[in-house]
Design a protein around this motif. Structure first.
Motif, PDB file in Angstrom:
ATOM      1  N   GLU A  22      50.922  40.111  21.668  1.00  0.00           N
ATOM      2  CA  GLU A  22      51.034  38.737  22.335  1.00  0.00           C
ATOM      3  C   GLU A  22      50.403  38.878  23.622  1.00  0.00           C
ATOM      4  O   GLU A  22      49.829  38.139  24.215  1.00  0.00           O
ATOM      5  CB  GLU A  22      52.466  38.088  22.207  1.00  0.00           C
ATOM      6  CG  GLU A  22      52.616  37.706  21.055  1.00  0.00           C
ATOM      7  CD  GLU A  22      54.217  37.089  21.035  1.00  0.00           C
ATOM      8  OE1 GLU A  22      54.822  36.631  21.925  1.00  0.00           O
ATOM      9  OE2 GLU A  22      54.764  37.029  19.890  1.00  0.00           O
ATOM     10  N   VAL A  23      50.985  40.039  24.564  1.00  0.00           N
ATOM     11  CA  VAL A  23      50.693  40.282  25.772  1.00  0.00           C
ATOM     12  C   VAL A  23      48.987  40.421  26.047  1.00  0.00           C
ATOM     13  O   VAL A  23      48.330  40.023  26.828  1.00  0.00           O
ATOM     14  CB  VAL A  23      51.268  41.577  26.320  1.00  0.00           C
ATOM     15  CG1 VAL A  23      50.763  41.912  27.645  1.00  0.00           C
ATOM     16  CG2 VAL A  23      52.719  41.356  26.513  1.00  0.00           C
ATOM     17  N   ILE A  24      48.476  41.389  25.011  1.00  0.00           N
ATOM     18  CA  ILE A  24      47.037  41.616  24.891  1.00  0.00           C
ATOM     19  C   ILE A  24      46.343  40.650  24.567  1.00  0.00           C
ATOM     20  O   ILE A  24      45.114  39.978  24.972  1.00  0.00           O
ATOM     21  CB  ILE A  24      46.758  42.703  23.908  1.00  0.00           C
ATOM     22  CG1 ILE A  24      47.391  44.036  24.382  1.00  0.00           C
ATOM     23  CG2 ILE A  24      45.216  42.899  23.556  1.00  0.00           C
ATOM     24  CD1 ILE A  24      47.174  45.061  23.152  1.00  0.00           C
ATOM     25  N   ARG A  51      42.888  36.069  26.472  1.00  0.00           N
ATOM     26  CA  ARG A  51      42.550  34.542  26.581  1.00  0.00           C
ATOM     27  C   ARG A  51      42.363  34.395  28.353  1.00  0.00           C
ATOM     28  O   ARG A  51      41.640  33.228  28.698  1.00  0.00           O
ATOM     29  CB  ARG A  51      43.669  33.714  26.100  1.00  0.00           C
ATOM     30  CG  ARG A  51      43.515  33.605  24.648  1.00  0.00           C
ATOM     31  CD  ARG A  51      44.605  32.548  24.076  1.00  0.00           C
ATOM     32  NE  ARG A  51      44.853  32.647  22.950  1.00  0.00           N
ATOM     33  CZ  ARG A  51      45.991  32.932  22.313  1.00  0.00           C
ATOM     34  NH1 ARG A  51      47.149  32.880  22.919  1.00  0.00           N
ATOM     35  NH2 ARG A  51      46.293  33.261  21.063  1.00  0.00           N
ATOM     36  N   GLY A  52      43.055  35.017  29.278  1.00  0.00           N
ATOM     37  CA  GLY A  52      42.813  34.626  30.677  1.00  0.00           C
ATOM     38  C   GLY A  52      41.821  35.254  31.176  1.00  0.00           C
ATOM     39  O   GLY A  52      41.172  34.638  31.942  1.00  0.00           O
ATOM     40  N   ILE A  53      41.102  36.414  30.573  1.00  0.00           N
ATOM     41  CA  ILE A  53      39.827  36.983  31.177  1.00  0.00           C
ATOM     42  C   ILE A  53      38.752  36.318  30.576  1.00  0.00           C
ATOM     43  O   ILE A  53      37.494  36.299  31.181  1.00  0.00           O
ATOM     44  CB  ILE A  53      39.965  38.615  30.835  1.00  0.00           C
ATOM     45  CG1 ILE A  53      41.160  39.226  31.745  1.00  0.00           C
ATOM     46  CG2 ILE A  53      38.610  39.172  31.132  1.00  0.00           C
ATOM     47  CD1 ILE A  53      41.258  40.610  31.198  1.00  0.00           C
TER      48      ILE A  53
END
Length: 95
Positions: A3-5, A10-12
């Motif tokens: 989930e963190v990856i 998605r942010g990058i």
């Protein structure tokens, strides 16, 4: 962990296209500049090498073992540009 990856990707993701665009053009510009510099240096070297008068000298033998009978150590080098022993060939059969 997944989930963190996933959240990080998605942010990058919106920044990836501009970053790749800038990196691609930077690499292209650096390659063109490198080619331009190499060509410029080659022309400069060629101009200097064409100033060497050895092939038109009376003492030039055109033999790889003994290039010049007067100054063999500097024959066909940059040191021969202002050679004091240079004598133009006078016999047309020596060319």
């Amino acid at each position: 962990m997944l989930e963190v990856i996933s959240l990080l990707l998605r942010g990058i993701q919106p920044l990836l296209v501009p970053i790749c665009f800038v990196v691609a053009w930077t690499v292209t510009i650096l390659a063109v500049l490198s080619l331009w510099t190499a060509a410029r240096d080659s022309v400069t070297t060629a101009k200097q090498m064409h100033q060497i008068p050895c092939t038109g000298c009376q003492y030039f033998t055109d033999n790889y073992r003994l290039k010049c009978t007067v100054r063999p150590s500097i024959a066909n080098t940059e040191e021969a540009i202002n050679c004091l022993d240079y004598q133009a060939k006078t016999n047309p059969y020596l060319y």
